[in-house]
Design an enzyme around this catalytic site. Sequence first.
Site, PDB file in Angstrom:
ATOM      1  CG  HIS A 118     -66.999  30.965 -51.152  1.00  0.00           C
ATOM      2  ND1 HIS A 118     -66.384  31.660 -50.145  1.00  0.00           N
ATOM      3  CD2 HIS A 118     -67.187  31.836 -52.180  1.00  0.00           C
ATOM      4  CE1 HIS A 118     -66.213  32.914 -50.541  1.00  0.00           C
ATOM      5  NE2 HIS A 118     -66.686  33.048 -51.766  1.00  0.00           N
ATOM      6  CG  ASP A 155     -69.452  32.955 -59.852  1.00  0.00           C
ATOM      7  OD1 ASP A 155     -69.875  34.072 -60.181  1.00  0.00           O
ATOM      8  OD2 ASP A 155     -68.342  32.763 -59.325  1.00  0.00           O
TER       9      ASP A 155
HETATM   10  N1  CMC Z   1     -65.738  20.483 -57.227  1.00  0.00           N
HETATM   11  C1  CMC Z   1     -65.139  19.380 -56.724  1.00  0.00           C
HETATM   12  N2  CMC Z   1     -64.331  19.399 -55.653  1.00  0.00           N
HETATM   13  C2  CMC Z   1     -64.118  20.582 -55.051  1.00  0.00           C
HETATM   14  C3  CMC Z   1     -64.713  21.772 -55.528  1.00  0.00           C
HETATM   15  C4  CMC Z   1     -65.559  21.682 -56.642  1.00  0.00           C
HETATM   16  N3  CMC Z   1     -66.137  22.777 -57.133  1.00  0.00           N
HETATM   17  N4  CMC Z   1     -64.342  22.799 -54.725  1.00  0.00           N
HETATM   18  C5  CMC Z   1     -63.537  22.290 -53.800  1.00  0.00           C
HETATM   19  N5  CMC Z   1     -63.400  20.936 -53.978  1.00  0.00           N
HETATM   20  C6  CMC Z   1     -62.642  20.014 -53.120  1.00  0.00           C
HETATM   21  C7  CMC Z   1     -61.158  20.118 -53.355  1.00  0.00           C
HETATM   22  O1  CMC Z   1     -60.754  19.233 -54.364  1.00  0.00           O
HETATM   23  C8  CMC Z   1     -60.619  19.766 -52.000  1.00  0.00           C
HETATM   24  O2  CMC Z   1     -60.730  18.373 -51.854  1.00  0.00           O
HETATM   25  P1  CMC Z   1     -59.622  17.540 -51.000  1.00  0.00           P
HETATM   26  O3  CMC Z   1     -59.763  18.033 -49.602  1.00  0.00           O
HETATM   27  O4  CMC Z   1     -60.024  16.120 -51.199  1.00  0.00           O
HETATM   28  O5  CMC Z   1     -58.297  17.888 -51.622  1.00  0.00           O
HETATM   29  C9  CMC Z   1     -61.612  20.385 -51.037  1.00  0.00           C
HETATM   30  O6  CMC Z   1     -62.851  20.417 -51.772  1.00  0.00           O
HETATM   31  C10 CMC Z   1     -61.270  21.784 -50.572  1.00  0.00           C
HETATM   32  O7  CMC Z   1     -61.089  22.625 -51.724  1.00  0.00           O
HETATM   33  P2  CMC Z   1     -59.935  23.675 -51.885  1.00  0.00           P
HETATM   34  O8  CMC Z   1     -59.591  23.813 -53.321  1.00  0.00           O
HETATM   35  O9  CMC Z   1     -58.804  23.384 -50.941  1.00  0.00           O
HETATM   36  O10 CMC Z   1     -60.691  24.977 -51.361  1.00  0.00           O
HETATM   37  P3  CMC Z   1     -60.287  26.460 -51.660  1.00  0.00           P
HETATM   38  O11 CMC Z   1     -60.850  27.276 -50.567  1.00  0.00           O
HETATM   39  O12 CMC Z   1     -58.831  26.580 -51.948  1.00  0.00           O
HETATM   40  O13 CMC Z   1     -61.044  26.786 -53.053  1.00  0.00           O
HETATM   41  C11 CMC Z   1     -62.690  27.423 -54.618  1.00  0.00           C
HETATM   42  C12 CMC Z   1     -62.246  27.455 -53.141  1.00  0.00           C
HETATM   43  C13 CMC Z   1     -63.879  28.347 -54.775  1.00  0.00           C
HETATM   44  C14 CMC Z   1     -61.543  27.932 -55.510  1.00  0.00           C
HETATM   45  C15 CMC Z   1     -63.071  25.986 -55.008  1.00  0.00           C
HETATM   46  O14 CMC Z   1     -64.163  25.539 -54.230  1.00  0.00           O
HETATM   47  C16 CMC Z   1     -63.381  25.831 -56.492  1.00  0.00           C
HETATM   48  O15 CMC Z   1     -62.475  25.626 -57.296  1.00  0.00           O
HETATM   49  N6  CMC Z   1     -64.692  25.921 -56.916  1.00  0.00           N
HETATM   50  C17 CMC Z   1     -65.071  25.898 -58.299  1.00  0.00           C
HETATM   51  C18 CMC Z   1     -64.850  27.259 -58.953  1.00  0.00           C
HETATM   52  C19 CMC Z   1     -65.871  28.284 -58.511  1.00  0.00           C
HETATM   53  O16 CMC Z   1     -67.057  28.036 -58.506  1.00  0.00           O
HETATM   54  N7  CMC Z   1     -65.382  29.488 -58.183  1.00  0.00           N
HETATM   55  C20 CMC Z   1     -66.233  30.614 -57.772  1.00  0.00           C
HETATM   56  C21 CMC Z   1     -66.041  30.949 -56.338  1.00  0.00           C
HETATM   57  S1  CMC Z   1     -67.312  32.047 -55.695  1.00  0.00           S
HETATM   58  C22 CMC Z   1     -67.189  33.575 -56.515  1.00  0.00           C
HETATM   59  C23 CMC Z   1     -65.834  34.103 -56.638  1.00  0.00           C
HETATM   60  O17 CMC Z   1     -64.941  33.951 -55.847  1.00  0.00           O
HETATM   61  O18 CMC Z   1     -65.643  34.804 -57.646  1.00  0.00           O
END
Ligand code: CMC
Length: 392
Positions: free
Chosen positions: A271, A328
């Site tokens: 998140h 989720d």
């Molecule tokens: N699985 C594997 N690696 C992950 C995941 C995951 N679900 N989420 C983040 N990471 C890694 C990402 O690759 C990055 O690694 P590195 O530092 O080595 O590059 C690090 O963790 C930080 O992630 P980020 O993408 O920079 O973080 P963000 O704040 O931009 O993204 C997020 C947040 C929710 C989009 C992301 O965690 C994600 O894609 N999660 C899976 C999709 C999901 O479950 N979404 C629902 C979110 S909650 C409800 C809502 O918002 O609707």
Amino acid sequence: SGYITLDPGFKNTGSTESAITFLDGEKGILRYRGYPIEQLAEHSNFIEVAYLLINGKLPNRHELDQFQGTINRHSLVHENMKLMLQAFPAHAHPMGVLSSLMASLSTFYPESQNPHRAPEMVNLTIIRLLSKMPTLAAMAHRNSSGAPIMYPKNSLGYLENFLYMMFGMPTEEFSIDPVIVDALDKLLILHADHEQNCSTSTVRIVGSSQANLYSSISAGVSALWGPLHGGANQAVIEMLENIKADGGNIEKWIDKAKDKDDSFRLMGFGHRVYKNFDPRAKIIKKAADDVLNKLGINDPVLEIAKKLEEIALQDEYFVQRNLYPNVDFYSGIIYRALGIPTEMFTVMFALGRLPGWIAQWKEMTERKEPIGRPRQVYIGENVRDYVHMADR
Ligand code: CMC
């Protein structure tokens, strides 16, 4: 002109001051208008929370009855919307249908397009949105499954009516299981607002151009559809099903999520703001156990989800990056137990988030916020002369 700060994804940029939702990502705190999410999930109901978010205070009995009564009276949509519905291809995704139908509401209520709206007009639009979205959501589902449209029954409560339109049959009595209504109430409360997330910021930014509220909400629905946002709830169940079909080999899928050359992510994990735990996920995990128990359902996918969580939370990759189950991760398991089809999961999220979108839009307009218009840093070609076709 001037100095521009770059912040892709707005990770550190506040776009507004807001009095609606308080969130502390380090401590895992979430409050609507000051009330802790745990207390609202336990004691309140969705319509009351909608009132709270939109009006800033808990309603007294009279105010709540009036709010609920008015919402009930506006649940029909124009008959021509059925013709629109028929024009969609078979198996049209209900999120695509919903965002289209929500935007089209603005054409049935053209007065909503006037940016100089009287407060009564705004209130009526808000009521119409709350009232008609469940009707349109259920219509989207009925159409994709070939079942007849069920007209709303205004004597029923908000969620009972939605369930009736989703699952009722013209030729049969319809009985409503209170366990299902309670579970839905809880889920929708937990989804009702989450400050400046992707879809909410979208609603505020579209609304800031003085586009009508129906279109602004439709834009929010579209933003929510993406798998990194609300679409994650559908993606989680699909992922868990894939793991099950793959023989339950959880480690393999965790490795896949860690692999930087693989675009796969663990859906329902991570998140932007919560870095210790997502308080909604905590409540939902417990609710999933409760609901499945009460309904006597044994879903092997719940076991896979729990195992996956356990393994991931011990894995250095997830620990180092503070990746925890989000809202989720377990919600889809409950929706499934309630008989809601997978492609409707994100629609359920949209139904839940609607009061939040409305409250945020209302706050934005009341604060007379300027049009949303981020800047950029240009990195393209420097000036060059046009080259005629013959010379290219
Ligand atoms: N699985 C594997 N690696 C992950 C995941 C995951 N679900 N989420 C983040 N990471 C890694 C990402 O690759 C990055 O690694 P590195 O530092 O080595 O590059 C690090 O963790 C930080 O992630 P980020 O993408 O920079 O973080 P963000 O704040 O931009 O993204 C997020 C947040 C929710 C989009 C992301 O965690 C994600 O894609 N999660 C899976 C999709 C999901 O479950 N979404 C629902 C979110 S909650 C409800 C809502 O918002 O609707």
